[in-house]
Motif scaffolding. Structure first.
Motif, PDB file in Angstrom:
ATOM      1  N   PHE A 108       8.775  -0.006   0.437  1.00 37.66           N
ATOM      2  CA  PHE A 108       8.321   0.442  -1.323  1.00 37.66           C
ATOM      3  C   PHE A 108       9.162   1.330  -0.834  1.00 37.66           C
ATOM      4  N   LEU A 125       0.717  -6.097  -4.917  1.00 42.65           N
ATOM      5  CA  LEU A 125       2.485  -6.237  -4.908  1.00 42.65           C
ATOM      6  C   LEU A 125       2.886  -7.475  -3.729  1.00 42.65           C
ATOM      7  N   GLU A 128       1.829 -10.926  -4.503  1.00 41.96           N
ATOM      8  CA  GLU A 128       2.835 -11.323  -6.159  1.00 41.96           C
ATOM      9  C   GLU A 128       4.508 -11.695  -5.432  1.00 41.96           C
ATOM     10  N   VAL A 138      10.188  -6.459  -6.871  1.00 42.13           N
ATOM     11  CA  VAL A 138       8.367  -6.478  -7.505  1.00 42.13           C
ATOM     12  C   VAL A 138       7.869  -4.785  -7.725  1.00 42.13           C
ATOM     13  N   GLN A 139       8.074  -4.605  -9.131  1.00 46.15           N
ATOM     14  CA  GLN A 139       7.446  -3.400  -9.456  1.00 46.15           C
ATOM     15  C   GLN A 139       5.958  -3.487 -10.274  1.00 46.15           C
ATOM     16  N   PRO A 140       5.430  -2.825 -10.327  1.00 46.43           N
ATOM     17  CA  PRO A 140       4.521  -2.614 -10.703  1.00 46.43           C
ATOM     18  C   PRO A 140       4.684  -2.447 -11.967  1.00 46.43           C
ATOM     19  N   ALA A 217       5.363  -6.862 -12.079  1.00 49.78           N
ATOM     20  CA  ALA A 217       3.802  -7.258 -11.312  1.00 49.78           C
ATOM     21  C   ALA A 217       3.008  -6.693 -12.839  1.00 49.78           C
ATOM     22  N   LEU A 220      -0.965  -5.025 -12.163  1.00 49.86           N
ATOM     23  CA  LEU A 220      -1.266  -3.778 -11.258  1.00 49.86           C
ATOM     24  C   LEU A 220      -0.886  -2.892 -11.779  1.00 49.86           C
TER      25      LEU A 220
END
Length: 316
Positions: A108, A125, A128, A138-140, A217, A220
């Motif tokens: 991260f 995360l 997800e 994956v990113q918020p 995502a 989030l």
């Protein structure tokens, strides 16, 4: 370049679980860069990081040309003798985490002034990522401190009118993104030569070229101060230079002039409104002159089609 590394005490974790349950939790390596230029923001950001639950964390603070002043207890530190830029510094942090006895499952990358609004964001995360095994990253949704405002540039797709809509994406917001460590290793990490700006476009192209996708995502949230990079003259030069290099590194030859024509036109329009034309032209010339120094690995036409079908043709 490899800097001085300071081993951690035990490495930072905020999860009280013990024994077998502890071992089975996903391990997330968190990379933080610093130049010791905003200590209060860093303390606030790290407090929200240390409050995360449900994952094992391995934290690495990288001093980009400095010895970090703000370091969580038990974190690994890397001291670089010179500023390698954001992608180069992040690579050094990822490399240090990969050499641990228990390398992380995920990496991260966290801006040192970004913050988690709740204690379960990192775990969600990771969840997800488990629900979307095709996603290499994956990113918020990134918002301002008000938890609502999301500038268009923070939405990793062309259709940015609804930043709360999740889905497959082809670019990323680099300062708050979760990447599978094996995928990060496969693509060779960030392009250090870019130094600053557009490294997310570069790595996302290479992740897609490996057959993976990206997942937004949007449910989030993470917070970041609302500021515009275009207020700096350096932005205009490096952004233009890096556009050339990203295109030359990643695109099939027939698409390079199309990509550069589109972005030159877009830059000209933006310059009328916000200035920066001289520095942008300087950066374009610098990029063109140095294009042959780049590691060229063009995506396949199949990957270009996948990117187009996902909503972003690789000329935009």
């Amino acid at each position: 370049m490899t800097g001085t590394r300071r081993p951690a005490a035990p490495l930072a974790t905020t999860d009280p679980a013990q024994g077998q349950d502890r071992v089975q939790r996903p391990v997330v390596g968190v990379v933080l860069l610093t130049m010791n230029d905003r200590p209060e923001e860093e303390r606030a950001s790290q407090a929200t990081l240390l409050a995360q639950r449900g994952v094992e964390m391995r934290i690495c603070v990288v001093g980009n040309g400095c010895t970090p002043d703000v370091v969580p207890a038990g974190a690994l530190t890397v001291v670089l003798p010179e500023n390698l830029g954001i992608p180069g510094g992040r690579n050094e942090g990822a490399r240090a985490l990969a050499e641990l006895d228990l390398p992380p499952d995920y990496l991260f990358f966290l801006d040192n002034d970004a913050s988690f609004p709740g204690p379960n964001v990192l775990a969600r995360l990771v969840a997800e990522a488990g629900q979307h095994p095709e996603a290499g990253y994956v990113q918020p949704r990134l918002t301002g401190p008000d938890d609502t405002t999301t500038p268009r540039r923070w939405v990793p797709r062309l259709r940015a009118g609804d930043p709360g809509r999740p889905g497959t994406v082809t670019s990323m917001t680099e300062g708050v993104v979760l990447v599978r460590r094996t995928v990060f290793d496969q693509v060779g990490g960030w392009c250090a030569g870019l130094f600053l700006y557009h490294e997310g476009f570069d790595i996302s192209y290479r992740i897609w070229a490996r057959g993976f996708t990206g997942w937004y995502a949007a449910g989030l949230r993470m917070h970041h101060p609302l500021s515009s990079p275009s207020r700096h003259a350096l932005f205009h030069r490096l952004a233009a230079r890096n556009r050339v290099w990203v295109a030359y590194r990643n695109l099939p030859a027939p698409l390079i002039p199309v990509y550069l024509a589109v972005w030159t036109a877009a830059t000209a329009v933006r310059a009328i409104r916000g200035g920066g034309a001289r520095e942008s032209w300087r950066g374009f010339r610098e990029g063109w002159a140095g294009r042959h120094d780049q590691d060229r690995r063009p995506i396949s036409w199949r990957t270009a089609w996948r990117l187009t079908a996902a909503g972003r043709p690789p000329v935009l």
